[in-house]
Enzyme design. Structure first.
Site, PDB file in Angstrom:
ATOM      1  N   LYS A  69       0.800  -1.295  -0.024  1.00 39.67           N
ATOM      2  CA  LYS A  69       0.109   0.084   0.026  1.00 39.67           C
ATOM      3  C   LYS A  69       0.694   1.272  -0.035  1.00 39.67           C
ATOM      4  O   LYS A  69       0.562   2.208  -0.402  1.00 39.67           O
ATOM      5  CB  LYS A  69      -0.931  -0.077   1.297  1.00 39.67           C
ATOM      6  CG  LYS A  69      -2.350  -0.980   1.025  1.00 39.67           C
ATOM      7  CD  LYS A  69      -2.809  -0.616   2.248  1.00 39.67           C
ATOM      8  CE  LYS A  69      -4.406  -1.393   2.255  1.00 39.67           C
ATOM      9  NZ  LYS A  69      -5.171  -0.793   3.103  1.00 39.67           N
ATOM     10  N   GLU A  80      -5.351  13.553  -3.573  1.00 37.54           N
ATOM     11  CA  GLU A  80      -4.898  14.184  -2.331  1.00 37.54           C
ATOM     12  C   GLU A  80      -5.166  13.238  -1.064  1.00 37.54           C
ATOM     13  O   GLU A  80      -4.154  13.300  -0.415  1.00 37.54           O
ATOM     14  CB  GLU A  80      -5.798  15.336  -1.911  1.00 37.54           C
ATOM     15  CG  GLU A  80      -5.199  16.243  -1.138  1.00 37.54           C
ATOM     16  CD  GLU A  80      -6.274  17.283  -0.585  1.00 37.54           C
ATOM     17  OE1 GLU A  80      -7.355  17.626  -1.440  1.00 37.54           O
ATOM     18  OE2 GLU A  80      -6.524  17.582   0.576  1.00 37.54           O
ATOM     19  N   ASN A  89      -4.937   2.105  -2.000  1.00 40.56           N
ATOM     20  CA  ASN A  89      -5.606   0.911  -1.860  1.00 40.56           C
ATOM     21  C   ASN A  89      -6.424   0.817  -3.172  1.00 40.56           C
ATOM     22  O   ASN A  89      -6.782  -0.721  -3.474  1.00 40.56           O
ATOM     23  CB  ASN A  89      -6.636   0.571  -0.681  1.00 40.56           C
ATOM     24  CG  ASN A  89      -7.693   1.351  -0.685  1.00 40.56           C
ATOM     25  OD1 ASN A  89      -8.002   2.389  -1.627  1.00 40.56           O
ATOM     26  ND2 ASN A  89      -8.682   0.901  -0.219  1.00 40.56           N
ATOM     27  N   ASP A 104     -10.305   3.556   2.025  1.00 42.58           N
ATOM     28  CA  ASP A 104     -10.511   3.299   3.326  1.00 42.58           C
ATOM     29  C   ASP A 104     -11.139   4.602   3.684  1.00 42.58           C
ATOM     30  O   ASP A 104     -11.900   4.527   4.971  1.00 42.58           O
ATOM     31  CB  ASP A 104      -9.303   2.934   3.786  1.00 42.58           C
ATOM     32  CG  ASP A 104      -8.703   1.495   3.515  1.00 42.58           C
ATOM     33  OD1 ASP A 104      -9.780   0.584   3.490  1.00 42.58           O
ATOM     34  OD2 ASP A 104      -7.675   1.147   3.926  1.00 42.58           O
ATOM     35  N   GLY A 132      -1.286   3.497  12.647  1.00 41.77           N
ATOM     36  CA  GLY A 132      -0.760   2.838  11.355  1.00 41.77           C
ATOM     37  C   GLY A 132      -1.451   3.452  10.080  1.00 41.77           C
ATOM     38  O   GLY A 132      -2.223   4.549  10.363  1.00 41.77           O
ATOM     39  N   GLY A 242     -16.218  -3.251  11.325  1.00 41.86           N
ATOM     40  CA  GLY A 242     -15.085  -3.332  10.133  1.00 41.86           C
ATOM     41  C   GLY A 242     -15.697  -3.989   8.837  1.00 41.86           C
ATOM     42  O   GLY A 242     -15.464  -3.506   7.768  1.00 41.86           O
TER      43      GLY A 242
HETATM   44  P1  ATR Z   1      -2.346  -0.657   9.574  1.00 36.82           P
HETATM   45  O1  ATR Z   1      -1.638  -0.192   8.277  1.00 36.82           O
HETATM   46  O2  ATR Z   1      -3.440  -1.835   9.131  1.00 36.82           O
HETATM   47  O3  ATR Z   1      -2.942   0.265  10.397  1.00 36.82           O
HETATM   48  P2  ATR Z   1       0.043  -0.926  10.928  1.00 36.82           P
HETATM   49  O4  ATR Z   1       0.708   0.220  10.396  1.00 36.82           O
HETATM   50  O5  ATR Z   1       0.869  -2.349  11.260  1.00 36.82           O
HETATM   51  O6  ATR Z   1      -1.142  -1.435  10.229  1.00 36.82           O
HETATM   52  O7  ATR Z   1      -0.686  -0.627  12.570  1.00 36.82           O
HETATM   53  C1  ATR Z   1      -1.194  -1.331  13.441  1.00 36.82           C
HETATM   54  C2  ATR Z   1      -1.575  -0.681  14.545  1.00 36.82           C
HETATM   55  O8  ATR Z   1      -1.915  -1.532  15.633  1.00 36.82           O
HETATM   56  C3  ATR Z   1      -0.509   0.090  15.263  1.00 36.82           C
HETATM   57  O9  ATR Z   1      -1.177   1.275  15.923  1.00 36.82           O
HETATM   58  C4  ATR Z   1      -0.172  -0.840  16.532  1.00 36.82           C
HETATM   59  O10 ATR Z   1       0.707  -0.087  17.369  1.00 36.82           O
HETATM   60  P3  ATR Z   1       2.258   0.038  17.133  1.00 36.82           P
HETATM   61  O11 ATR Z   1       2.419   1.193  16.536  1.00 36.82           O
HETATM   62  O12 ATR Z   1       2.476   0.124  18.565  1.00 36.82           O
HETATM   63  O13 ATR Z   1       2.814  -1.210  16.851  1.00 36.82           O
HETATM   64  C5  ATR Z   1      -1.226  -1.569  16.881  1.00 36.82           C
HETATM   65  N1  ATR Z   1      -1.149  -2.880  17.350  1.00 36.82           N
HETATM   66  C6  ATR Z   1      -0.692  -3.786  16.953  1.00 36.82           C
HETATM   67  N2  ATR Z   1      -0.760  -4.864  18.072  1.00 36.82           N
HETATM   68  C7  ATR Z   1      -0.936  -4.109  18.868  1.00 36.82           C
HETATM   69  C8  ATR Z   1      -0.868  -4.666  20.575  1.00 36.82           C
HETATM   70  N3  ATR Z   1      -0.633  -5.846  20.842  1.00 36.82           N
HETATM   71  N4  ATR Z   1      -1.150  -3.573  21.490  1.00 36.82           N
HETATM   72  C9  ATR Z   1      -1.400  -2.524  20.993  1.00 36.82           C
HETATM   73  N5  ATR Z   1      -1.366  -2.062  19.747  1.00 36.82           N
HETATM   74  C10 ATR Z   1      -0.973  -3.024  18.956  1.00 36.82           C
END
Ligand code: ATR
Length: 280
Positions: A69, A80, A89, A104, A132, A242
């Protein structure tokens, strides 16, 4: 309108889990459109070459999923929102130019509109969990709809702290440890993390401090009713799930590739829900 059989695909690695073929092929059949939507398993190192040859491969466009992505932004002409989110996406060819967007954003908003109409009437503060790519799409969308303050809490503080620089001062950062205190004046709570997903820990959050008019949204769709949504419903709160976001984000790609704006119906929802139930 051309009468040629149009084709689109979802590009990812892995890509087997993607429900996009189910959604788009349902719509193709439903509207009697001669077309096809396929999965394309493409490794990271092969992505640029695959995208460059999209037209040669017979595609009018594509969805892009993990892990491509972010890379797709630089390989296309992003609009934008795709630039602001930093992730793409949806790709489509127009006059030989490969355009891109991030659906999204509207997937989240359209689902919220459908699930909790008038959610934005009094949306002074939204509380977002996670920082993220999905979080960035949600933040961008909420800002465009006039939410005054978007407060973000993330396990890794530095990722949340980078967000105001991208999105401006209406985006603020809260300590992960203060999540529950932040609930008190939140009109909208959104989980954009993987917490609550099948096989992952649940999001440990006591919703007691949320106001009775607050709306709770989750981007996780396996299971459809996450522990967070179940807790919100138990308190009588409106929720947006979701699965609804997944279905709504597919609408614009289909319209761009196949020339018809499709409808998100209860029948489609049931079809995808049954597939999710069968495969988890
Ligand atoms: P996406 O692009 O789908 O949003 P990502 O960039 O991998 O995926 O982001 C995942 C999100 O889930 C992040 O905010 C991540 O927190 P971190 O930045 O601290 O990694 C969060 N996340 C995933 N597992 C987690 C957990 N066990 N506890 C708290 N936050 C979690």
């Amino acid at each position: 309108m051309t009468t040629a059989r149009r084709a689109a695909c979802v590009i990812g690695w892995p890509v087997e889990h993607s429900r996009s073929p189910l959604i788009h092929n349902y719509w193709l059949k439903r509207y009697g459109i001669e077309g096809e939507y396929r999965r394309e398993a493409v490794r990271q190192e092969d992505f640029a070459a695959f995208v460059a040859a999209l037209a040669a491969r017979g595609y009018v466009g594509a969805n892009v999923t993990v892990p491509h992505k972010e890379a797709a932004v630089a390989l296309s002409e992003p609009d934008e929102r795709a630039r602001a989110v930093g992730a793409v996406n949806t790709l489509w060819l127009e006059d030989g130019v490969l355009h891109s967007t991030n659906t999204d954003v509207e997937g989240f908003l359209d689902n919220l509109d459908a699930s909790a109409p008038h959610w934005d009437r009094d949306a002074a503060k939204a509380l977002i969990i996670g920082a993220g790519g999905a979080s960035r799409a949600v933040i961008y969308g909420l800002l465009t709809r006039g939410v005054e303050r978007v407060v973000v809490a993330n396990r890794t503080a530095s990722r949340a702290e980078a967000l105001p620089a991208s999105f401006g001062k209406r985006v603020q950062v809260a300590d992960w440890a203060r999540l529950e205190a932040e609930l008190a004046d939140a009109a909208l709570l959104v989980n954009t993390t993987t917490l609550g997903m099948h096989g992952q820990p649940a999001l440990a959050l006591d919703l007691a401090r949320l106001g009775g008019h607050a709306i709770v949204a989750d981007i996780v769709y396996v299971p459809v009713v996450t522990p967070l949504l179940a807790a919100a419903r138990a308190r009588g709160l409106a929720t947006a799930d979701g699965l609804g976001m997944l279905l709504h984000q597919a609408v614009r790609g289909f319209a761009l590739w196949f020339g018809k704006t499709p409808e998100v119906t209860a029948e489609l929802r049931a079809l995808v829900e049954a597939d999710l139930d069968g495969r988890k």
